[in-house]
Design a protein around this motif. Structure first.
Motif, PDB file in Angstrom:
ATOM      1  N   GLU A 160       0.687  -1.262   0.033  1.00 18.44           N
ATOM      2  CA  GLU A 160      -0.024   0.053  -0.023  1.00 18.44           C
ATOM      3  C   GLU A 160       1.060   1.165  -0.025  1.00 18.44           C
ATOM      4  N   ALA A 161       1.847   1.302   0.703  1.00 18.62           N
ATOM      5  CA  ALA A 161       2.875   2.454   0.991  1.00 18.62           C
ATOM      6  C   ALA A 161       3.854   2.687  -0.127  1.00 18.62           C
ATOM      7  N   GLY A 162       4.170   1.525  -0.764  1.00 17.02           N
ATOM      8  CA  GLY A 162       5.112   1.532  -1.860  1.00 17.02           C
ATOM      9  C   GLY A 162       4.648   2.071  -3.237  1.00 17.02           C
ATOM     10  N   ALA A 163       5.578   2.309  -4.159  1.00 19.05           N
ATOM     11  CA  ALA A 163       5.400   2.684  -5.477  1.00 19.05           C
ATOM     12  C   ALA A 163       4.978   1.404  -6.315  1.00 19.05           C
TER      13      ALA A 163
ATOM     14  N   TRP B 264      -3.829  -7.992  -2.725  1.00 21.54           N
ATOM     15  CA  TRP B 264      -3.926  -8.331  -1.229  1.00 21.54           C
ATOM     16  C   TRP B 264      -4.195  -7.511  -0.129  1.00 21.54           C
ATOM     17  N   TRP B 265      -3.443  -6.309  -0.281  1.00 25.82           N
ATOM     18  CA  TRP B 265      -3.715  -5.386   0.894  1.00 25.82           C
ATOM     19  C   TRP B 265      -5.143  -4.407   0.882  1.00 25.82           C
ATOM     20  N   MET B 266      -5.755  -4.688  -0.003  1.00 19.55           N
ATOM     21  CA  MET B 266      -6.954  -4.080  -0.077  1.00 19.55           C
ATOM     22  C   MET B 266      -8.132  -4.983   0.561  1.00 19.55           C
ATOM     23  N   THR B 267      -7.749  -6.276   0.487  1.00 19.40           N
ATOM     24  CA  THR B 267      -8.682  -7.101   0.774  1.00 19.40           C
ATOM     25  C   THR B 267      -9.196  -7.192   2.236  1.00 19.40           C
ATOM     26  N   ILE B 268     -10.046  -7.941   2.619  1.00 20.87           N
ATOM     27  CA  ILE B 268     -10.670  -8.077   4.069  1.00 20.87           C
ATOM     28  C   ILE B 268      -9.677  -9.202   4.784  1.00 20.87           C
ATOM     29  N   SER B 269      -9.471 -10.109   3.979  1.00 15.84           N
ATOM     30  CA  SER B 269      -8.858 -11.467   4.221  1.00 15.84           C
ATOM     31  C   SER B 269      -7.436 -11.478   4.247  1.00 15.84           C
ATOM     32  N   GLY B 270      -6.812 -10.257   3.646  1.00 17.72           N
ATOM     33  CA  GLY B 270      -5.466 -10.267   3.373  1.00 17.72           C
ATOM     34  C   GLY B 270      -4.845 -11.380   2.351  1.00 17.72           C
ATOM     35  N   CYS B 271      -5.830 -11.828   1.584  1.00 20.92           N
ATOM     36  CA  CYS B 271      -5.423 -13.051   0.624  1.00 20.92           C
ATOM     37  C   CYS B 271      -5.995 -12.545  -0.640  1.00 20.92           C
ATOM     38  N   ALA B 272      -5.258 -12.560  -1.778  1.00 21.01           N
ATOM     39  CA  ALA B 272      -5.783 -12.509  -3.402  1.00 21.01           C
ATOM     40  C   ALA B 272      -6.439 -13.667  -3.634  1.00 21.01           C
TER      41      ALA B 272
ATOM     42  N   MET C   2     -19.340   0.126  -7.333  1.00 19.36           N
ATOM     43  CA  MET C   2     -17.769   0.008  -7.726  1.00 19.36           C
ATOM     44  C   MET C   2     -17.898   0.430  -9.260  1.00 19.36           C
ATOM     45  N   VAL C   3     -18.670   0.066 -10.123  1.00 19.14           N
ATOM     46  CA  VAL C   3     -18.778   0.666 -11.370  1.00 19.14           C
ATOM     47  C   VAL C   3     -18.812   1.986 -11.569  1.00 19.14           C
ATOM     48  N   LYS C   4     -19.511   2.636 -10.700  1.00 18.84           N
ATOM     49  CA  LYS C   4     -19.829   4.067 -10.923  1.00 18.84           C
ATOM     50  C   LYS C   4     -18.469   4.697 -10.475  1.00 18.84           C
ATOM     51  N   ILE C   5     -17.684   4.256  -9.509  1.00 21.92           N
ATOM     52  CA  ILE C   5     -16.415   4.756  -9.223  1.00 21.92           C
ATOM     53  C   ILE C   5     -15.445   4.693  -9.888  1.00 21.92           C
ATOM     54  N   LEU C   6     -15.286   3.397 -10.570  1.00 26.09           N
ATOM     55  CA  LEU C   6     -14.446   3.144 -11.623  1.00 26.09           C
ATOM     56  C   LEU C   6     -14.826   3.884 -12.823  1.00 26.09           C
TER      57      LEU C   6
ATOM     58  N   LYS D  96     -12.177  -4.280   0.899  1.00 25.52           N
ATOM     59  CA  LYS D  96     -12.771  -3.522   2.087  1.00 25.52           C
ATOM     60  C   LYS D  96     -13.499  -2.595   1.421  1.00 25.52           C
ATOM     61  N   PRO D  97     -14.680  -2.215   2.359  1.00 20.36           N
ATOM     62  CA  PRO D  97     -15.468  -1.200   2.124  1.00 20.36           C
ATOM     63  C   PRO D  97     -14.901   0.170   1.762  1.00 20.36           C
ATOM     64  N   THR D  98     -13.956   0.505   2.561  1.00 20.41           N
ATOM     65  CA  THR D  98     -13.214   1.670   2.465  1.00 20.41           C
ATOM     66  C   THR D  98     -12.080   1.782   1.292  1.00 20.41           C
ATOM     67  N   TYR D  99     -12.029   0.651   0.416  1.00 23.19           N
ATOM     68  CA  TYR D  99     -10.825   0.702  -0.533  1.00 23.19           C
ATOM     69  C   TYR D  99     -11.499   0.591  -2.058  1.00 23.19           C
ATOM     70  N   PHE D 100     -12.827   0.975  -2.344  1.00 27.03           N
ATOM     71  CA  PHE D 100     -13.519   1.053  -3.367  1.00 27.03           C
ATOM     72  C   PHE D 100     -12.677   1.963  -4.498  1.00 27.03           C
ATOM     73  N   ASN D 101     -12.302   3.279  -3.883  1.00 27.54           N
ATOM     74  CA  ASN D 101     -11.800   3.999  -4.697  1.00 27.54           C
ATOM     75  C   ASN D 101     -10.126   3.846  -4.944  1.00 27.54           C
ATOM     76  N   ALA D 102      -9.463   3.241  -3.878  1.00 21.66           N
ATOM     77  CA  ALA D 102      -8.291   2.761  -4.112  1.00 21.66           C
ATOM     78  C   ALA D 102      -8.116   1.485  -5.368  1.00 21.66           C
ATOM     79  N   PHE D 103      -9.149   0.897  -5.173  1.00 23.12           N
ATOM     80  CA  PHE D 103      -9.300  -0.251  -6.286  1.00 23.12           C
ATOM     81  C   PHE D 103      -9.469   0.439  -7.589  1.00 23.12           C
ATOM     82  N   ALA D 104     -10.437   1.190  -7.922  1.00 24.29           N
ATOM     83  CA  ALA D 104     -10.451   1.758  -8.973  1.00 24.29           C
ATOM     84  C   ALA D 104      -9.413   2.491  -9.698  1.00 24.29           C
ATOM     85  N   ASP D 105      -8.692   3.222  -8.511  1.00 22.95           N
ATOM     86  CA  ASP D 105      -7.480   3.881  -8.929  1.00 22.95           C
ATOM     87  C   ASP D 105      -6.323   2.949  -9.251  1.00 22.95           C
TER      88      ASP D 105
END
Length: 500
Positions: A94-97, A131-139, A208-212, A150-159
């Motif tokens: 998450e923090a890396g490039a 994986w770091w966007m997931t609830i389980s920590g597993c892809a 998700m579709v609208k955010i994407l 994760k519900p708070t990661y919809f924007n991050a996934f779209a990005d």
């Protein structure tokens, strides 16, 4: 002998009517995962041979649609993915490039496809978020197959997805026509520590579709629209698209579905697609619910799936899953150690469709099950495919009287237990009728050089060109694109910008 056989067996008449409503067919295709992650490690000559088998319309399959898998990438230390199923992600932490050197092997295959210089339609799709966007920590999924983003990661996934799409466009010269954020989202089998990437997404696909869609817009990716939702069941696809609101649908140009299950909903899917004015793809299929048997058995079964998907779902494209695979799933059997491949019976069955039914073809009406009729403007051919899965021969009379003129003969090809798309003696056409014997357990392709009715000619002249080339080439293996001051090809090698 022909007259004798026909006189003792019942004949079935097939009426081919090109004056009834027709639809455009974009072509044939496949996914690149997971086989490209393996074959892309081979020598360039060896994986180039594989790409020839996939793209050459004379000696290969002539596929023109390819789905690139944007890997999520699993958590370091996880070692449960199947061989070559561990598709790397472009943002491992998450923090890396972003790591644009990731996924080199799948990109080798992309580069090889581009280097062939043929028009290609590209789609990007995701099996799982990083994986770091997931609830389980597993892809691979979540406990019990529950939703895993994760519900708070919809924007991050779209990005993440749109950043990969933008990098492909700006740095590697590939414009994805569509972007698919889901893969079998309602199936319920994407569980933690499974052997492949997957993500349940039953809830809030609409959001998700609208955010994407907004993310694509904000980054100027106007050539890329959304495809959804690649459900495993056609019935689930019909239900799911009904939950999308007008805004989500405005971002969605294409409805994707896998024809593994829910086959009784084919007609309903076609109806929904027409109501919503969307392009329809059968974007993945294979013998998931096949009852069993040998290579010929699965070839006959899959030929029936293809015909019914195209005729009943009225799809504009038909795509396979893993063309390279062992057993009955693949059409080409690979040896990853020796870097060799062998086409099998399914390869020739598929080629009986795809070598002759080319991009831009028009599906026209034929009034019998197990038959398909297609007008191909680029070749001036009427292509007829007749499947006989029975254990006895079947006689057919094809009525061609609705065409302006027909030739004296048709060219015939057959795949059977002992034949691999073997050309047969030409078949006579008398009184605008083609009389044929479909041998037991065979797939038959007939090519007729006909003069199309005026209605087809007018439609061809007025039809917009939907088969745009999605890349331009300067030299083999190099992609030309007018973005930025520096560039790299898909293998990471620096190349100069060439401007026109």
């Amino acid at each position: 002998m022909l007259i004798s056989l026909l006189s003792t067996q019942a004949q079935t008449t097939i009426t081919v009517d090109p004056n009834k409503p027709r639809r455009n067919f974009e072509g044939w295709g496949m996914s690149l995962c997971w086989w490209a992650h393996g074959v892309g490690r081979w020598s360039a000559a060896n994986y180039g041979h594989v790409v020839d088998l996939l793209t050459d319309s004379v000696t290969g399959l002539g596929y023109n649609i390819f789905r690139y898998n944007i890997g999520g990438g699993d958590q370091p230390g996880h070692a449960h993915m199947r061989q070559y199923g561990d598709i790397p992600g472009y943002k491992p932490t998450e923090a890396g490039a972003y790591d644009w050197t990731a996924d080199p092997y799948q990109r080798n295959i992309v580069a090889s496809i581009v280097a062939k210089g043929k028009p290609v339609i590209w789609e990007a799709f995701s099996n799982s978020p990083p994986w770091w966007m997931t609830i389980s920590g597993c892809a691979a999924g979540n406990t019990g197959g529950a939703d895993n983003l994760k519900p708070t990661y919809f924007n991050a996934f779209a990005d993440y997805l749109t950043e990969v799409v933008r990098h492909f466009r700006d740095n590697w010269g590939i414009s994805f026509r569509t972007l698919e954020p889901f893969n079998e989202p309602s199936a319920g089998w994407w569980t933690i520590n499974n052997n492949q990437e997957g993500c349940g997404f039953v809830n809030n696909q609409n959001g998700m579709v609208k955010i994407l869609g907004r993310s694509l817009q904000s980054k100027g990716l106007t050539a890329t629209t959304i495809a959804a939702a690649d459900e495993n069941s056609i019935a689930d696809a019909v239900t799911g698209i009904g939950k999308y609101d007008d805004t989500a649908l405005s971002f969605t140009s294409q409805m994707n579905v896998h024809s593994y299950n829910g086959k009784n909903s084919r007609a309903a899917y076609a109806t929904v697609g027409a109501q919503k004015a969307k392009r329809l793809w059968q974007s993945e299929s294979g013998p998931l619910s096949w009852p069993g048997g040998n290579q010929m058995d699965v070839s006959l079964w899959m030929a029936d799936v293809i015909i019914r998907d195209i005729k009943e779902m009225k799809v504009n494209a038909w795509l396979d899953w893993q063309v390279l695979d062992g057993g009955v799933w693949g059409s080409i059997t690979p040896n990853y150690t020796q870097q060799t491949v062998v086409p099998n019976k399914r390869f020739y069955m598929h080629a009986g469709f795809s070598r002759f039914i080319r991009p831009g073809a028009q599906i026209i009406d034929s009034d019998r099950d197990s038959t398909m009729a297609v007008w191909v403007p680029s070749t001036g051919n009427l292509v007829l495919v007749i499947l006989n899965s029975q254990t006895t021969n079947r006689n057919y009379v094809v009525d061609l009287s609705r065409f302006n003129s027909v030739p004296a003969t048709a060219t015939a090809y057959r795949t059977s237990t002992n034949e691999d798309l073997v050309q047969q003696p030409d078949v006579a056409i008398q009184n605008q009728k083609l009389t044929v014997i479909a041998m037991a357990r065979s797939i038959n392709t007939y090519v007729v050089k006909v003069a199309a009715p005026a209605s087809i000619i007018v439609q061809k002249k007025n039809r917009p060109n939907s088969m745009q080339p999605w890349m331009r080439l300067h030299q083999p293996g190099l992609v030309v694109f007018p973005f930025g001051n520096d560039a790299r090809d898909l293998r990471g090698k620096a190349i100069p910008i060439l401007r026109s």
